[in-house]
Design a protein around this motif. Structure first.
Motif, mmCIF file in Angstrom:
data_model
loop_
_atom_site.group_PDB
_atom_site.id
_atom_site.type_symbol
_atom_site.label_atom_id
_atom_site.label_comp_id
_atom_site.label_asym_id
_atom_site.label_seq_id
_atom_site.Cartn_x
_atom_site.Cartn_y
_atom_site.Cartn_z
ATOM 1 N N THR A 1 -3.996 19.463 12.935
ATOM 2 C CA THR A 1 -2.868 18.548 12.827
ATOM 3 C C THR A 1 -2.745 18.081 11.375
ATOM 4 O OG1 THR A 1 -3.122 17.848 15.124
ATOM 5 C CG2 THR A 1 -1.864 16.387 13.680
ATOM 6 N N LEU A 2 -3.814 17.521 10.837
ATOM 7 C CA LEU A 2 -3.855 17.139 9.416
ATOM 8 C C LEU A 2 -4.699 18.104 8.590
ATOM 9 C CD1 LEU A 2 -4.347 13.273 9.745
ATOM 10 C CD2 LEU A 2 -2.204 14.546 9.447
ATOM 11 N N LYS B 1 -3.752 19.793 26.132
ATOM 12 C CA LYS B 1 -4.393 18.946 27.144
ATOM 13 C C LYS B 1 -4.301 17.471 26.763
ATOM 14 C CE LYS B 1 -7.487 22.550 28.713
ATOM 15 N NZ LYS B 1 -8.798 23.147 28.610
ATOM 16 N N VAL B 2 -4.455 17.185 25.488
ATOM 17 C CA VAL B 2 -4.332 15.803 25.009
ATOM 18 C C VAL B 2 -2.884 15.343 25.155
ATOM 19 C CG1 VAL B 2 -4.514 14.311 22.970
ATOM 20 C CG2 VAL B 2 -6.320 15.981 23.464
ATOM 21 N N ILE B 3 -1.949 16.191 24.775
ATOM 22 C CA ILE B 3 -0.523 15.853 24.903
ATOM 23 C C ILE B 3 -0.173 15.590 26.364
ATOM 24 C CG2 ILE B 3 1.833 16.749 24.618
ATOM 25 C CD1 ILE B 3 0.511 15.935 21.965
ATOM 26 N N SER B 4 -0.634 16.451 27.271
ATOM 27 C CA SER B 4 -0.363 16.263 28.703
ATOM 28 C C SER B 4 -0.923 14.941 29.207
ATOM 29 C CB SER B 4 -0.956 17.411 29.518
ATOM 30 O OG SER B 4 -0.289 18.605 29.242
ATOM 31 N N LEU C 1 3.920 13.903 19.821
ATOM 32 C CA LEU C 1 4.443 14.965 18.979
ATOM 33 C C LEU C 1 3.340 16.002 18.855
ATOM 34 C CD1 LEU C 1 6.565 16.112 16.971
ATOM 35 C CD2 LEU C 1 5.429 14.778 15.199
ATOM 36 N N GLN C 2 3.670 17.243 19.186
ATOM 37 C CA GLN C 2 2.699 18.333 19.096
ATOM 38 C C GLN C 2 3.138 19.258 17.965
ATOM 39 O OE1 GLN C 2 2.388 20.809 22.570
ATOM 40 N NE2 GLN C 2 0.419 21.649 21.936
ATOM 41 N N PRO C 3 2.500 19.139 16.795
ATOM 42 C CA PRO C 3 2.902 19.983 15.672
ATOM 43 C C PRO C 3 2.454 21.425 15.861
ATOM 44 C CG PRO C 3 1.034 18.645 15.043
ATOM 45 C CD PRO C 3 1.416 18.232 16.445
ATOM 46 N N PHE C 4 3.261 22.318 15.360
ATOM 47 C CA PHE C 4 2.917 23.737 15.341
ATOM 48 C C PHE C 4 3.352 24.262 13.984
ATOM 49 C CE2 PHE C 4 3.875 28.225 15.827
ATOM 50 C CZ PHE C 4 2.686 28.675 16.374
ATOM 51 N N PHE C 5 2.396 24.719 13.199
ATOM 52 C CA PHE C 5 2.676 25.156 11.842
ATOM 53 C C PHE C 5 2.526 26.658 11.726
ATOM 54 C CE2 PHE C 5 0.976 20.840 11.558
ATOM 55 C CZ PHE C 5 2.033 20.215 10.914
ATOM 56 N N LEU C 6 3.565 27.324 11.285
ATOM 57 C CA LEU C 6 3.481 28.769 11.044
ATOM 58 C C LEU C 6 2.726 29.036 9.759
ATOM 59 C CD1 LEU C 6 7.085 29.845 12.046
ATOM 60 C CD2 LEU C 6 4.965 30.178 13.333
ATOM 61 N N ASP D 1 -5.353 -4.276 20.902
ATOM 62 C CA ASP D 1 -4.715 -5.042 19.828
ATOM 63 C C ASP D 1 -3.386 -4.477 19.347
ATOM 64 O OD1 ASP D 1 -6.906 -6.923 19.536
ATOM 65 O OD2 ASP D 1 -8.043 -5.260 18.686
ATOM 66 N N TYR D 2 -3.045 -3.261 19.780
ATOM 67 C CA TYR D 2 -1.848 -2.594 19.256
ATOM 68 C C TYR D 2 -1.036 -1.948 20.375
ATOM 69 C CZ TYR D 2 -4.260 -3.040 14.800
ATOM 70 O OH TYR D 2 -4.890 -3.536 13.703
ATOM 71 N N ASN D 3 0.249 -1.796 20.106
ATOM 72 C CA ASN D 3 1.143 -1.052 20.978
ATOM 73 C C ASN D 3 1.265 0.360 20.405
ATOM 74 O OD1 ASN D 3 3.154 -0.228 22.758
ATOM 75 N ND2 ASN D 3 4.791 -1.166 21.541
ATOM 76 N N VAL D 4 0.660 1.339 21.059
ATOM 77 C CA VAL D 4 0.688 2.716 20.555
ATOM 78 C C VAL D 4 2.073 3.304 20.812
ATOM 79 C CG1 VAL D 4 -0.291 5.034 20.747
ATOM 80 C CG2 VAL D 4 -1.796 3.032 20.838
ATOM 81 N N ARG D 5 2.778 3.592 19.728
ATOM 82 C CA ARG D 5 4.143 4.110 19.803
ATOM 83 C C ARG D 5 4.201 5.631 19.831
ATOM 84 N NH1 ARG D 5 7.932 1.090 21.319
ATOM 85 N NH2 ARG D 5 9.378 2.136 19.967
ATOM 86 N N LEU D 6 3.152 6.274 19.272
ATOM 87 C CA LEU D 6 3.198 7.732 19.143
ATOM 88 C C LEU D 6 1.791 8.276 18.966
ATOM 89 C CD1 LEU D 6 4.998 10.326 18.679
ATOM 90 C CD2 LEU D 6 4.858 9.781 16.240
ATOM 91 N N VAL D 7 1.541 9.442 19.585
ATOM 92 C CA VAL D 7 0.311 10.203 19.366
ATOM 93 C C VAL D 7 0.741 11.561 18.811
ATOM 94 C CG1 VAL D 7 -1.650 11.356 20.468
ATOM 95 C CG2 VAL D 7 -0.999 9.041 21.176
ATOM 96 N N VAL D 8 0.103 11.984 17.711
ATOM 97 C CA VAL D 8 0.376 13.288 17.100
ATOM 98 C C VAL D 8 -0.892 14.123 17.235
ATOM 99 C CG1 VAL D 8 1.119 14.500 15.016
ATOM 100 C CG2 VAL D 8 1.960 12.181 15.467
ATOM 101 N N ASP D 9 -0.814 15.196 18.019
ATOM 102 C CA ASP D 9 -1.999 16.004 18.325
ATOM 103 C C ASP D 9 -1.564 17.429 18.652
ATOM 104 O OD1 ASP D 9 -4.421 17.058 19.799
ATOM 105 O OD2 ASP D 9 -5.066 14.970 19.562
ATOM 106 N N ASP D 10 -2.385 18.403 18.289
ATOM 107 C CA ASP D 10 -2.045 19.810 18.552
ATOM 108 C C ASP D 10 -2.520 20.297 19.917
ATOM 109 O OD1 ASP D 10 -4.687 21.913 17.759
ATOM 110 O OD2 ASP D 10 -4.826 19.749 17.536
ATOM 111 N N ASP D 11 -3.412 19.572 20.569
ATOM 112 C CA ASP D 11 -4.050 20.035 21.809
ATOM 113 C C ASP D 11 -3.136 19.775 23.013
ATOM 114 O OD1 ASP D 11 -5.631 20.379 24.102
ATOM 115 O OD2 ASP D 11 -7.419 19.555 23.145
#
Length: 144
Positions: A11-12, A124-127, A137-142, A112-122
Motif C-alpha cells: 500500500t505504502l 480479506k481486510v477490506i471485506s 480504499l483498496q489500491p492496485f498499482f500497475l 478516541d477517533y472516528n475512523v473515516r477510511l481504511v486504505v489496505d491492499d488485502d
C-alpha cells in the motif's frame, strides 16, 4: 476527531522483486530496503490538512518496529514525525492473520477517533472493514 488507517506493505511500500536478492515477505530485518509508493503520500497529506489523524496498521511484527518507523519518516509519509503510538503491529514472532491484527488496532483507535477510511491492499481486510460499515480504499498499482 476523524482518523484514517493506512496499511504499509503493498500500500505504502513495495518489495522490488526485480532486484537480485530482494527481501522475502516475512524478512522483517530488511524492511528498510522496501521502496515507497509515493502516490499515496498526497492522500495522507490531504487527510492531515483536513485534520484527520493518520494511523498505520501492518502485518509486520514488533521486531520490525524501529526500522518501520524510520522508513515511514525517511520517506515522509506524514508532514509530521510519525511516533510509535501511531503504528499498530503484530506481537513479535506472531503468525496471526492480518485481519486479527488490524481489527485489534481498529478497536483501539475507535476509543478516541472516528475512523473515516481504511486504505489496505488485502481483500480479506477490506471485506472485514466493509462488513463493519467502514469506508475502504483498496489500491492496485500497475507500476508503483
Amino acid at each position: 476527531m476523524n482518523a484514517v488507517i493506512f496499511d504499509i506493505d503493498n500500500t505504502l511500500a513495495y518489495i522490488d522483486k526485480s532486484v537480485k536478492g530482494f527481501r522475502k515477505n516475512y524478512d522483517w530485518s530488511r524492511v528498510d530496503e522496501d521502496k515507497p509508493i509515493r502516490f499515496l503520500t498526497h492522500m495522507i497529506y490531504m487527510n492531515e490538512l483536513a485534520f484527520h489523524k493518520i494511523f498505520y496498521s501492518t502485518g509486520r511484527d514488533e521486531s520490525a518496529r524501529d526500522k518501520t518507523l524510520a522508513w515511514l519518516n525517511k520517506y515522509e509519509f506524514s508532514e509530521y514525525e510519525i511516533n510509535s503510538t501511531e503504528l499498530y503491529m503484530k506481537p513479535a514472532s506472531s503468525y496471526e492473520k492480518s485481519t486479527i491484527t488490524k481489527h485489534r488496532a481498529y478497536l483501539d483507535i475507535i476509543k478516541d477517533y472516528n475512523v473515516r477510511l481504511v486504505v489496505d491492499d488485502d481483500p480479506k481486510v477490506i471485506s472485514m472493514f466493509t462488513a463493519m460499515g467502514v469506508n475502504c480504499l483498496q489500491p492496485f498499482f500497475l507500476n508503483p
